[in-house]
Design an enzyme around this catalytic site. Structure first.
Site, PDB file in Angstrom:
ATOM      1  N   GLY A  22      43.983  37.988  77.830  1.00  0.00           N
ATOM      2  CA  GLY A  22      44.187  37.547  79.466  1.00  0.00           C
ATOM      3  C   GLY A  22      45.642  37.709  79.380  1.00  0.00           C
ATOM      4  O   GLY A  22      46.623  37.771  78.382  1.00  0.00           O
ATOM      5  N   CYS A  23      45.751  37.873  80.578  1.00  0.00           N
ATOM      6  CA  CYS A  23      47.312  37.611  81.397  1.00  0.00           C
ATOM      7  C   CYS A  23      48.259  37.119  80.856  1.00  0.00           C
ATOM      8  O   CYS A  23      49.502  37.260  80.013  1.00  0.00           O
ATOM      9  CB  CYS A  23      47.575  38.017  82.780  1.00  0.00           C
ATOM     10  SG  CYS A  23      46.936  36.892  83.592  1.00  0.00           S
ATOM     11  N   TYR A  24      48.236  35.691  81.346  1.00  0.00           N
ATOM     12  CA  TYR A  24      49.108  34.181  80.598  1.00  0.00           C
ATOM     13  C   TYR A  24      49.299  34.708  79.459  1.00  0.00           C
ATOM     14  O   TYR A  24      50.327  34.242  78.709  1.00  0.00           O
ATOM     15  CB  TYR A  24      48.403  32.919  80.922  1.00  0.00           C
ATOM     16  CG  TYR A  24      48.788  32.862  82.419  1.00  0.00           C
ATOM     17  CD1 TYR A  24      50.200  32.416  82.991  1.00  0.00           C
ATOM     18  CD2 TYR A  24      47.847  32.553  83.667  1.00  0.00           C
ATOM     19  CE1 TYR A  24      50.517  32.195  84.106  1.00  0.00           C
ATOM     20  CE2 TYR A  24      47.968  32.243  84.704  1.00  0.00           C
ATOM     21  CZ  TYR A  24      49.135  32.201  85.100  1.00  0.00           C
ATOM     22  OH  TYR A  24      49.404  30.979  86.546  1.00  0.00           O
TER      23      TYR A  24
END
Lengths: 349, 349, 349, 349
Positions: C151-153
């Site tokens: 995921g990005c975060y």
């Protein structure tokens, strides 16, 4: 093969864009970058995005030192008036020059001197300089030693009108141009009018009704294309975006010319040129589709109610309207494919 | 004195703006606010900025229940087609109505039906409705029971052209209009084309060449003013800002008319109207200067190179172009000063 | 050599970014792109920036037809729950898969099922999937047939904490994470909360205090790195920008550890990894410097007044946080240099 | 009754905001506005939004001439160091002063001199100045002749922590503050770092880890409230928006204190104060809801996974964080209702 490149005035946005493109260019190698204020620092000290790259490690030098370094090609990314003094220095040494300023764009020095309020000190170079609009002057550019890189607004407008005027499809008057440009066109300089709080969530016209210096540049080029004197009403507006120019151009078709004929002519123009994209009739251009690229996107519309033809052209003012175009010119000057190092697409979103 | 007010369709941006203005209005008191989807909630559940206000505590009701509540005045802030069915309900009970939709803006129902692709079900009301542009129809508005509140683009364009056409100073053709609007004009609705990632750092034309529904509204009003049929080329563009419309209008002066004469005529117009501000000749309007206000700011320019006159007009599309104008109309309908509750200035920055 | 590539779910922003990168990738060739809604159209009908490219001419197919086309590699860019059903289809045919959803990121299916509120239908694949964070799992990725793209975060946070936790330099609690993400992270979907008028000129927290689904992903990975259970307070905020995540992470150094030691450890980490850039102590990261790139930029700060160590990490959420990372993983899976097709720098401005 | 008002340093954004508020203030009348650079012009020459208002017609004077004009109240909106020299001039004549700079905010001149790197030339006034945070010092402000208007970050942070520290509900350490501010906080000044092209579509931390001058101001006030020495880790970030500060504050509850108890204490605080709005537990604050207003909106969250309490406070940095607060202070100093002229709500969108 490696072509050694220098940039005079590397710390503006056109300088930054030149460096970005050169970083990914397979043939060009950056040898020097100058700045009168920030010499001694590394490029990455100014431009964080260059960190940990070979180019980012380059030490910025004072412009006086640029003669000492051996290069094949120089980009002048300094303001007009300054640029004209650098050009002969390099040309005399056999170094090719692409000048991003307005200093060598005019064939008539009087027009330059009137609009730019300064004496032209190297008039002899004017007729040696080639106007670097690759769709029109490709052959001349290939042979040139000095290319005058076009202005951003002129690029969007001349390309938007070229097929129509060249093929005599529209009336030479009136030509009304409503242009809108992103704020990066104002450069990397501390001016109150372009601080974030004055520009964000705002929109405004400026220099309308012929007050902008790009007016004579547009008119000279259009007149050459049409083979008659062309006067335009050029009216720029400031957009609260980074990059992008849209010119909405209002013209009328000649009596015997249909809109279909116009569309076909533009379509042919687009098929013959790497970076001209003509949109389908039911689709309109957007600045984001050309962001960071060399494309000039064009929409053509016909307003039957008023018999008005509307040409809408769109470019990235920093890439196509300045540094990317400068690299394309340089590619041609060195016998490379015009799109070498310039094949990336827009970042969406 | 307290005038009881209801809003049908309170949860769009025009509804939100009506509520904001009514909150600070010394004479209007909000009695109901409807929504077909969100009834049962409080206004502050939807609009956080209303928290801890009396209005924020109001419970949103289903539109079917709006007849039950005693009011003196209703604002219709629902889409066209829906609005036309609400108007007679209130008018029959003697309640005054300001309709923010297009349903009662046209005198000819055929034009409405053609452009809005729907049957008009209350044609009998069309000739009772007054077009709510206060600079032109103030006396009629004072006596009206039903006001058709003008569209946002039409407000900017009609006010921009009114003095010139009324006084026969410009040629009725061509009139080329290059408009740019903030994205709030697209309303508070989940549409892919207006999500942040599609709009931010982007600019684009849309519905150009007579494709926008505001075209016939503009033409009907201009034709009445000029007392002759007027056709315009209306070309809107989408700005990545919240509020604000700038219309750059290209016209030509009649043969015997000087630009000075034009300027003086507009100056007189501005001195007679509370919210018309004519800018000095060397200064240009900006959207931020009218943000949140009722002002229509105007710049006039003359391009000598091409003999083109450029009228640039600027409004806030939600306040002047919708809800603020609706409140001004309501003020007049109830014998109040037109600027009651509408005296604030723009927030800068 | 040409590696044939398919994209399932090509019309979101991660799909668009995959296509952009593949267009310039010397080894990957796009063979299919699916969409359940828009099949039958060409890619350039949806994404104007692809006009006049080979990829732009590709006809979008219905996902049911993706089995028919011979490819070597598939990117799954569909939402979680949908992705898990596509993976085995391709894996069974010997096609390698990079899944950009969360479906194969967890080793414990119960955690997935609790946070994503759905049954996991292919639990047997979970222990075959490799978590695609190249700085940590490079060797495993090279051998993988199924990569779960992070995921990005989590990418920004795990990379920000990795050297500190791996080398036991900070206390495992408290770890307070204040993250800010650009709006493109919300995807290409019509949701009221992300329309321009709701996001522009606004800033807000959301899903704070452990409410965000990336929390368990972050905690699983950090726990593996630290070899002990790690719990974090993860607090995201929505930025009115296109791309970019900054995570400001508050930790405390272990008793005997100096800030110098920490800095040196991160410096070593940066020198060993192509895309980790540690900033000098007196300089701070900015989202624009990583725009459109694979870099994870890191600043380290020490607040003596309160004995707090602040780790600030920065990525582009679409490129490094999704599609670029997916391509880097694919590069490794096919024995290519990890940065093939991923060498461009940020566009400034 | 009319209270005559002067503004020293009227052309910054705090000056502009003071003028905007005074324009709609029923009791204050603007008598002079100074500028060292632009004197001789009218206010509307600088601020287009003031066109056609009485205040817009006021001629800007040189600061040296401000003694000549009879007023009851002066706002000092000049930079620190300059402000301290103006205060005694007016105080000696019995004119009340609200100083928006930092010059009179500290009780200990040494702290001022250390952080602001300048000698304090009027130390005798320090103990006469009242810190103008109306929720805390209302009674003192009513009697004050000199009010030191709080800084923008301190306003958001002190109000966010006040109920917790005053009532001894949280541990005095650690207090970690992650603040984000709109760019208008940087003022109306031509600095490269805040031009549009450097700020737009970008986000970045600055002056983190105790480097910001607001640190000692926050600590002095918090220490007074808590009756013990408080040190905070204050970490600001720059948002690409006009107005708005969000401070996300990480604290821990004292052993015997429940989150419910905390919430109730804040709720009471909000009911007793005109401009404190505590959000429901399932809703989070947004900067746009306070735009142009005096509200301080607060959300409280509890992260069970890590036992962290998160206080999120939100203000408009120019209105509540500077000029609006200055007017509220002046209202109190002249016996008016604190919200006179300050009752408007946020503009949405």
């Amino acid at each position: 093969m490696s072509i050694f490149v220098g940039i005079v005035g590397a710390l503006g946005y056109t300088g930054a864009e030149l460096i970005r493109i050169i970083c990914n260019h397979p043939e060009f190698e950056l040898k020097f970058a100058t700045s009168r204020q920030e010499y001694g620092k590394k490029l990455m000290d100014i431009f964080g995005h260059l960190k940990d790259t070979k180019e980012g490690e380059i030490e910025i030098i004072h412009p006086d030192r640029c003669r000492e370094i051996d290069v094949d090609l120089v980009f002048l990314a300094v303001p007009h008036k300054t640029a004209m003094n650098f050009a002969p220095i390099f040309l005399d040494k056999g170094i090719k020059v692409v000048d991003l300023s307005a200093d060598f764009r005019f064939s008539d020095p009087n027009i330059y001197e009137e609009w730019y309020q300064t004496k032209h000190l190297h008039k002899n170079l004017l007729n040696k300089a080639v106007y670097g609009l690759i769709e029109i002057y490709k052959n001349e550019i290939k042979k040139a030693h000095l290319v005058a890189n076009p202005g951003c607004y002129p690029t969007s407008i001349i390309l938007g009108l070229y097929p129509a005027l060249k093929n005599n499809l529209i009336n030479p008057s009136p030509i009304l141009i409503d242009s809108k440009s992103g704020t990066s066109g104002a450069g990397r300089a501390a001016k109150l009018g372009v601080i974030f709080s004055e520009v964000y969530d705002n929109f405004r016209p400026y220099n309308v009704a012929g007050g902008h210096r790009h007016t004579p540049e547009i008119e000279e080029q259009l007149s050459k294309i049409a083979n008659t004197n062309i006067y335009v009403s050029f009216n720029p507006h400031l957009l609260p975006i980074q990059r992008g120019i849209i010119s909405t151009i209002y013209v009328t078709l000649k009596n015997n010319i249909s809109f279909d004929k116009l569309y076909k002519t533009y379509y042919e123009f687009s098929t013959k040129n790497r970076w001209i994209r003509l949109y389908p009739r039911d689709r309109l251009i957007e600045t984001r589709f050309v962001r960071g690229t060399m494309y000039c996107d064009i929409s053509l519309c016909f307003d039957q109610r008023t018999n008005t033809t509307i040409i809408i052209s769109c470019i990235d003012n920093i890439c196509r309207g300045a540094s990317g175009q400068a690299v394309a010119n340089a590619n041609l000057m060195f016998g490379l494919e015009e799109d070498t190092g310039l094949r990336n697409l827009a970042l969406i979103p």
